[in-house]
Design a protein around this motif. Structure first.
Motif, short mmCIF file in Angstrom:
data_model
loop_
_atom_site.label_atom_id
_atom_site.label_comp_id
_atom_site.label_asym_id
_atom_site.label_seq_id
_atom_site.Cartn_x
_atom_site.Cartn_y
_atom_site.Cartn_z
N ALA A 92 0.85 -1.21 0.00
CA ALA A 92 0.00 0.00 0.00
C ALA A 92 0.88 1.25 0.00
O ALA A 92 0.63 2.21 -0.74
N ALA A 93 1.94 1.20 0.83
CA ALA A 93 2.85 2.35 0.88
C ALA A 93 3.50 2.56 -0.49
O ALA A 93 3.66 3.70 -0.95
N SER A 94 3.86 1.46 -1.14
CA SER A 94 4.53 1.57 -2.45
C SER A 94 3.59 2.18 -3.49
O SER A 94 4.00 3.03 -4.29
N TYR A 95 2.34 1.73 -3.49
CA TYR A 95 1.38 2.29 -4.45
C TYR A 95 1.11 3.76 -4.16
O TYR A 95 0.97 4.58 -5.06
N PHE A 96 1.05 4.09 -2.88
CA PHE A 96 0.84 5.50 -2.53
C PHE A 96 2.02 6.33 -3.03
O PHE A 96 1.86 7.42 -3.59
N PHE A 97 3.21 5.81 -2.81
CA PHE A 97 4.44 6.49 -3.22
C PHE A 97 4.41 6.78 -4.73
O PHE A 97 4.72 7.88 -5.17
N TYR A 98 4.02 5.78 -5.50
CA TYR A 98 4.00 5.96 -6.95
C TYR A 98 2.84 6.86 -7.37
O TYR A 98 2.98 7.72 -8.24
N GLY A 99 1.69 6.65 -6.75
CA GLY A 99 0.49 7.41 -7.10
C GLY A 99 0.59 8.87 -6.74
O GLY A 99 -0.14 9.70 -7.27
N TRP A 100 1.47 9.19 -5.82
CA TRP A 100 1.66 10.59 -5.43
C TRP A 100 2.01 11.44 -6.64
O TRP A 100 1.59 12.57 -6.78
N TRP A 101 2.77 10.86 -7.54
CA TRP A 101 3.19 11.59 -8.74
C TRP A 101 2.01 11.76 -9.69
O TRP A 101 1.72 12.84 -10.17
N ASN A 102 1.34 10.67 -10.02
CA ASN A 102 0.17 10.74 -10.89
C ASN A 102 -0.67 9.49 -10.66
O ASN A 102 -0.30 8.40 -11.11
N PRO A 103 -1.78 9.62 -9.97
CA PRO A 103 -2.57 8.44 -9.59
C PRO A 103 -3.02 7.61 -10.79
O PRO A 103 -3.16 6.39 -10.68
N TYR A 104 -3.20 8.25 -11.95
CA TYR A 104 -3.70 7.50 -13.10
C TYR A 104 -2.71 6.42 -13.54
O TYR A 104 -3.09 5.35 -13.98
N TYR A 105 -1.43 6.74 -13.44
CA TYR A 105 -0.44 5.78 -13.93
C TYR A 105 -0.23 4.61 -12.97
O TYR A 105 0.50 3.67 -13.30
N LEU A 106 -0.87 4.69 -11.80
CA LEU A 106 -0.90 3.50 -10.94
C LEU A 106 -1.53 2.33 -11.69
O LEU A 106 -1.17 1.18 -11.50
N LEU A 107 -2.51 2.69 -12.53
CA LEU A 107 -3.21 1.66 -13.30
C LEU A 107 -2.23 0.83 -14.12
O LEU A 107 -2.38 -0.39 -14.25
N LEU A 108 -1.22 1.51 -14.65
CA LEU A 108 -0.24 0.81 -15.49
C LEU A 108 0.56 -0.21 -14.67
O LEU A 108 0.77 -1.34 -15.11
N ALA A 129 -15.62 6.37 -28.72
CA ALA A 129 -14.64 6.18 -29.79
C ALA A 129 -13.21 6.32 -29.28
O ALA A 129 -12.30 5.66 -29.79
N THR A 130 -13.02 7.13 -28.25
CA THR A 130 -11.64 7.35 -27.77
C THR A 130 -11.05 6.08 -27.15
O THR A 130 -9.85 5.98 -26.95
N LEU A 131 -11.95 5.15 -26.80
CA LEU A 131 -11.49 3.92 -26.17
C LEU A 131 -11.00 2.90 -27.19
O LEU A 131 -10.32 1.92 -26.85
N ARG A 132 -11.37 3.09 -28.45
CA ARG A 132 -11.13 2.05 -29.46
C ARG A 132 -9.66 1.70 -29.69
O ARG A 132 -9.33 0.51 -29.77
N PRO A 133 -8.76 2.67 -29.78
CA PRO A 133 -7.36 2.28 -29.98
C PRO A 133 -6.84 1.39 -28.85
O PRO A 133 -6.18 0.38 -29.10
N ALA A 134 -7.17 1.78 -27.59
CA ALA A 134 -6.72 0.97 -26.46
C ALA A 134 -7.34 -0.42 -26.51
O ALA A 134 -6.68 -1.44 -26.24
N LEU A 135 -8.62 -0.47 -26.89
CA LEU A 135 -9.31 -1.77 -26.97
C LEU A 135 -8.72 -2.64 -28.07
O LEU A 135 -8.61 -3.87 -27.92
N PRO A 180 -7.30 7.18 -24.15
CA PRO A 180 -8.74 7.15 -23.88
C PRO A 180 -9.17 8.28 -22.93
O PRO A 180 -8.39 8.71 -22.09
N PHE A 181 -10.39 8.69 -23.09
CA PHE A 181 -11.04 9.68 -22.21
C PHE A 181 -10.23 10.97 -22.07
O PHE A 181 -10.29 11.65 -21.05
N GLY A 182 -9.42 11.28 -23.06
CA GLY A 182 -8.66 12.53 -23.03
C GLY A 182 -7.57 12.58 -21.99
O GLY A 182 -7.12 13.66 -21.61
N PHE A 183 -7.13 11.40 -21.51
CA PHE A 183 -6.02 11.39 -20.54
C PHE A 183 -4.80 12.02 -21.20
O PHE A 183 -4.58 11.87 -22.40
N GLU A 184 -3.99 12.66 -20.35
CA GLU A 184 -2.80 13.31 -20.88
C GLU A 184 -1.77 12.25 -21.26
O GLU A 184 -1.60 11.24 -20.56
#
Lengths: 396, 530
Positions: free
Chosen positions: B34-50, B111-117, B185-189
């Motif tokens: 949990a601490a590790s994910y928090f540490f990484y997510g602090w920078w940008n929570p979206y990229y935790l998904l990766l 439609a923005t989801l299609r490339p990722a899909l 997708p969804f206009g993410f940066e």
């Protein structure tokens, strides 16, 4: 000294040798760390204290912290500590108290001294570029020397003329004395420092050694970090580096520069020292921020409470604001706001004076008087019964 | 979150006490992850998904590999899902359901989801194939494709698209490839996730090692997740191998006083390297490299030397801090730097610089290419390719590719030189060390320059123009000289001097005081961008 023999490989869970500790032998044992902690503590606590004895800091009559050292809060704190006379009154405020357009002998504290027929009874504790949100930080963290004594605090309504001045606008702004404003609560929408910077500032407020390090940078290294100072360029193309071969230690002359009298930017001889309407300024339609939501007014209230909490006896001077610069359309809001301020002071039994506006030609801008303006303001304050009552009360 | 910032201190003040309190319970591992994910997510929570996605996929791919026959011959006999085991059947069914779901989402979703899909669809089809053939090789292939595709998309896509579009344009081809940011997708940066090259390589090494039979499968998901996202080394390494780090997560962490003192020692040295040395040198290096045309050859050469030391202090400082933090928690991370600027050859340099990456490329690129098994020419070809790949790993630009190739050439040349007795025995060590340093510093020009044009300009000016008004920053030279002298001393017979307790205490106190007085805070680590 404990040493866990770096040459002997440590074994991991699977019995295989674990990687070496490091390559350069900076491996300290527990005893060594204790020694480090003690030595470091001695340096951190001792050096700033000794420094005050070693470094020359002359504060003659009408002393004010020089403009170039406005951000040296350690020096400010030291200045307040030097005000030993318990009968001396500290005059706290922004550049109006400091005297933006005037020389040290043209400031409010100077003319109050003259009215009192004394020297150094009124201490100029104004800081150039200060505003209530920063004043709060200044008083809390660097104004501990203001204990049970009489303090005059100037309330400048200029800081409530617009959301931008109030720092309550959403758009990012850079402003003076950002290190003094509250870093987390209340939230200042236009202040966008990252969390690390904010936390660093909070640590600095509590850690005198870092403040002292900042003092060295301010006084001897042109407001730069020492390494940065060695690489500072002269702005030419191609750039030259005047400090490359200078010994940084030789910069430390152990003497705080004293403000010289002939400041070309200030005083009656300066081209800036002229009435506001001669500089091309015109009456403005100020937006005015309501007192109930103003960040600056909230901070000012906390300054007063903080000082009173320390046993100080506080008198608030509301103004002097250049009412001629307030367009007719926003005059009502101005009066309303001033009314709110006065009502709060009254309700909280804070002695206060609202001097009449000075003649328009004695202002250099919306809030800063010219030299003659300060003289008149001091005279009016001196003649004010509330002010006299405050002066004649027994010291707290 | 950066190690040298105040939020990290606050983070550790929360994480460490709780960790110590939980270290004898089963909760220490969830807390650490949990601490590790928090540490990484602090920078940008979206990229935790990766990170989570990469972790989950590799965990299940190895699980599926484990249920596939180890030998290809056996896999060949297992035809069709009815013949596979229950896990394979389920994997096939889920994959096919996944394909169907992706098709439905592609048709009905935004439609923005299609490339990722579409990308995901290819991957799931591959997985269905893996389940059908019950093939370890296909599972490994899926892991490789997945991890490298992430890296390719986030790190190299724009570079590739720009270059392809330039080529298409030169042939007057009417079409243009779209910018990768339009595929989000969804206009993410479209940003490069910090440390993506590190965590994908770490995760990948686990799947490859399992395929090659070098490690056991990690059955505990959270343990594997912690291995991938262990916060001290998540952002910029060292790139740990499963066989070294995973076993340390299989027992209750043992935190002794020595861990604490060692951890602090490493952290202090790392902090000093970063704040006092790297950040200071960066002032000069950045100034020179941001506008090289304003400087003469001498200043450019000096800026290059400053950068050579800056990047060493920056990266090795980060590694020291990472290893120090891991020690505080009771774990050992591998050594990543070993006085690289004292190397006597380019091969030696790479056994001392970013050791975890060099050994990764050795094990997973150089050796699979054939290593040194096929004679001199093939060996050199393999070395050259490995260094080229290593260069490209560092960044999506021609400058990095050239940097890699130069190192490849350098390694070949020094290997050849080392064959001769004269070079080996007669050339003084200091001359070899100096030559290696000069060559490495030269290659840093390509690494640091903003563009290839800048790099070539800098090389030209250093070699061609007079060094008219060389202004050497005295403090910078003194600091670097002291560090170099220290390293020389460490590798000499006077090493015992450095082990003296008074010297160590004095150095530690000096570093701490210097940090308080002179450190320039902030500044991300250079290697975070990789």
């Amino acid at each position: 000294m404990s040493d866990s023999s770096p040459n002997k490989p440590e074994l991991g869970p699977d019995g295989a040798p674990l990687p070496a500790f490091g390559v350069n032998e900076m491996r300290l044992g527990a005893g060594q760390w204790v020694a480090v902690a003690l030595l470091f503590a001695a340096i951190v606590l001792g050096v700033p204290r000794c420094w005050k004895r070693v470094e020359r800091f002359d504060t003659g009559p009408d002393y004010r912290v020089p403009y170039s050292l406005s951000r040296d809060y350690w020096l400010y704190s030291r200045r307040l500590e030097q005000v030993a006379d318990p009968k001396a009154l500290v005059v706290l405020g922004d550049s109006v108290v400091w005297g933006e357009y005037v020389l040290p002998d043209g400031t409010l504290s100077h003319f109050l001294d003259r009215e009192a027929g004394a020297t150094n009874r009124f201490v100029n504790a104004g800081v150039n570029g200060l505003f209530p949100l920063a004043m709060e930080g200044l008083v809390r963290h660097y104004g501990q020397a203001i204990g049970p004594r009489k303090v005059i605090v100037q309330c400048n309504l200029l800081w409530m003329t617009s959301p931008k001045a109030d720092l309550s606008a959403v758009k990012e702004e850079s402003f003076n004395h950002a290190r003094l404003v509250p870093q987390f609560r209340p939230r200042i929408p236009c202040y966008r420092a990252d969390t690390s910077e904010r936390l660093g500032i909070c640590v600095e407020h509590e850690f005198g050694f870092l403040q002292w390090a900042g003092h060295l940078e301010n006084v001897y290294f042109a407001q730069k970090g020492i390494p940065q100072w060695t690489l500072a360029d002269d702005g030419n193309d191609p750039p030259g580096y005047p400090n490359l071969y200078r010994n940084p230690l030789s910069q430390i002359t152990l003497s705080v520069p004293t403000p010289f009298g002939g400041d070309p930017d200030r005083g009656p001889a300066s081209p800036r020292h002229r009435a506001w309407d001669r500089s091309g300024a015109r009456p403005a339609d100020f937006e005015w921020v309501d007192g109930a939501v103003s960040l600056q007014w909230g901070a000012f209230q906390r300054v007063v409470e903080c000082l009173r909490g320390r046993g100080a006896e506080v008198l608030v001077v509301v103004g002097p604001f250049n009412e001629s610069m307030v367009a007719a359309s926003s005059r009502e809001k101005f009066l309303q706001l001033r009314g709110q301020v006065v009502a709060w002071l009254g309700a909280n039994k804070v002695p206060h004076v609202v001097p009449d506006a000075l003649p328009s030609e004695l202002y250099a801008d919306a809030s800063h008087p010219l030299t003659e303006g300060y003289a008149m303001l001091a005279r009016r304050l001196w003649q004010d019964p509330g002010f006299q009552g405050f002066l004649t009360q027994r010291n707290p | 979150m950066l190690f040298h910032t105040w939020p990290f201190l606050a983070f550790m003040l929360v994480v460490l006490p709780v960790y110590f309190a939980l270290r004898k319970t089963r909760l220490w591992l969830p807390w650490l992850s949990a601490a590790s994910y928090f540490f990484y997510g602090w920078w940008n929570p979206y990229y935790l998904l990766l990170v989570v996605y990469s972790t989950v996929l590799d965990y299940f791919l190895v699980l599926l590999m484990d249920h596939s026959p180890a030998r290809a011959a056996e896999a060949g006999r297992v035809r069709g899902w009815s013949a596979g085991d229950a896990v394979m059947r389920r994997a096939f069914a889920i994959s096919m359901a996944g394909v169907a779901g992706i098709v439905v989402a592609g048709v009905l979703g935004p439609a923005t989801l299609r490339p990722a899909l579409a990308g995901l669809g290819v991957l799931v089809l591959l997985m269905a194939a893996g389940a059908w053939f019950a093939s370890r090789l296909i599972w490994l292939f899926v892991s490789l494709v997945n991890n490298l595709a992430l890296l390719l998309f986030f790190k190299y896509a724009r570079f590739l698209v720009d270059n392809l579009n330039a080529v298409l344009g030169s042939f007057h081809f009417p079409g243009r490839l779209p910018d990768p940011s339009t595929l989000m997708p969804f206009g993410f940066e479209y940003l490069l996730p910090v440390g993506i090259s590190f965590f994908t390589f770490q995760s990948l090494s686990y799947t490859i090692d399992f395929y090659l039979g070098r490690v056991e499968r990690e059955r505990h998901f959270l343990r594997f997740a912690t291995f991938v996202c262990f916060f001290p080394q998540l952002m910029a390494g060292p790139i740990e191998r499963a066989r070294h780090l995973l076993p340390q997560f299989r027992k209750f962490p043992e935190v002794r006083l020595e861990n604490f003192t060692d951890g602090l020692s490493l952290f202090l040295v790392g902090l000093f390297k970063k704040l006092a040395l790297a950040n200071y040198l960066s002032v000069y290096a950045d100034r020179v490299y941001s506008n090289p045309k304003a400087f003469d050859g001498g200043a450019l050469a000096l800026g290059t030397v400053a950068f050579a030391w800056q990047i060493f202090f920056d990266f090795s400082g980060y590694t020291d801090m990472a290893r120090g933090v891991a020690r505080l928690l009771g774990f050992h991370l591998i050594l990543n730097f070993n006085n690289p600027y004292l190397a006597t050859g380019l091969g030696d340099f790479w056994s001392r610089w970013h050791i975890s990456l060099s050994s990764w490329f050795r094990d997973y690129v150089y050796i699979p290419l054939g290593g040194s098994r096929g004679g001199r020419l093939l060996t050199y070809r393999n070395l050259f390719i490995t260094f080229l790949v290593s260069g490209i790993w560092h960044g999506a630009a021609w400058t990095f590719a050239i940097w890699g190739m130069l190192h490849g050439l350098g390694v070949l040349v020094t290997r050849e030189l080392e064959q001769s007795a004269f070079y080996r025995d007669r050339v003084p060590r200091i001359a070899k060390q100096s030559a290696v340093f000069i060559f490495v510093a030269f290659t840093w020009i390509f690494f640091r320059a903003e563009t290839l044009t800048d790099a070539l300009f800098i090389v030209g000016r250093i070699l061609g123009s007079g060094w008219r008004s060389l202004q050497v920053p005295a403090l910078m030279v003194v600091l670097v000289a002291v560090v170099w002298a220290y390293q020389f001393l460490y590798e000499s017979r006077f090493r015992e001097l450095l082990r003296n307790g008074v010297v160590r205490v004095g150095l530690a106190v000096s570093m701490m005081v210097y940090l308080c007085l002179c450190s320039s805070g902030g500044g991300a680590f250079i290697y975070f961008q990789f």
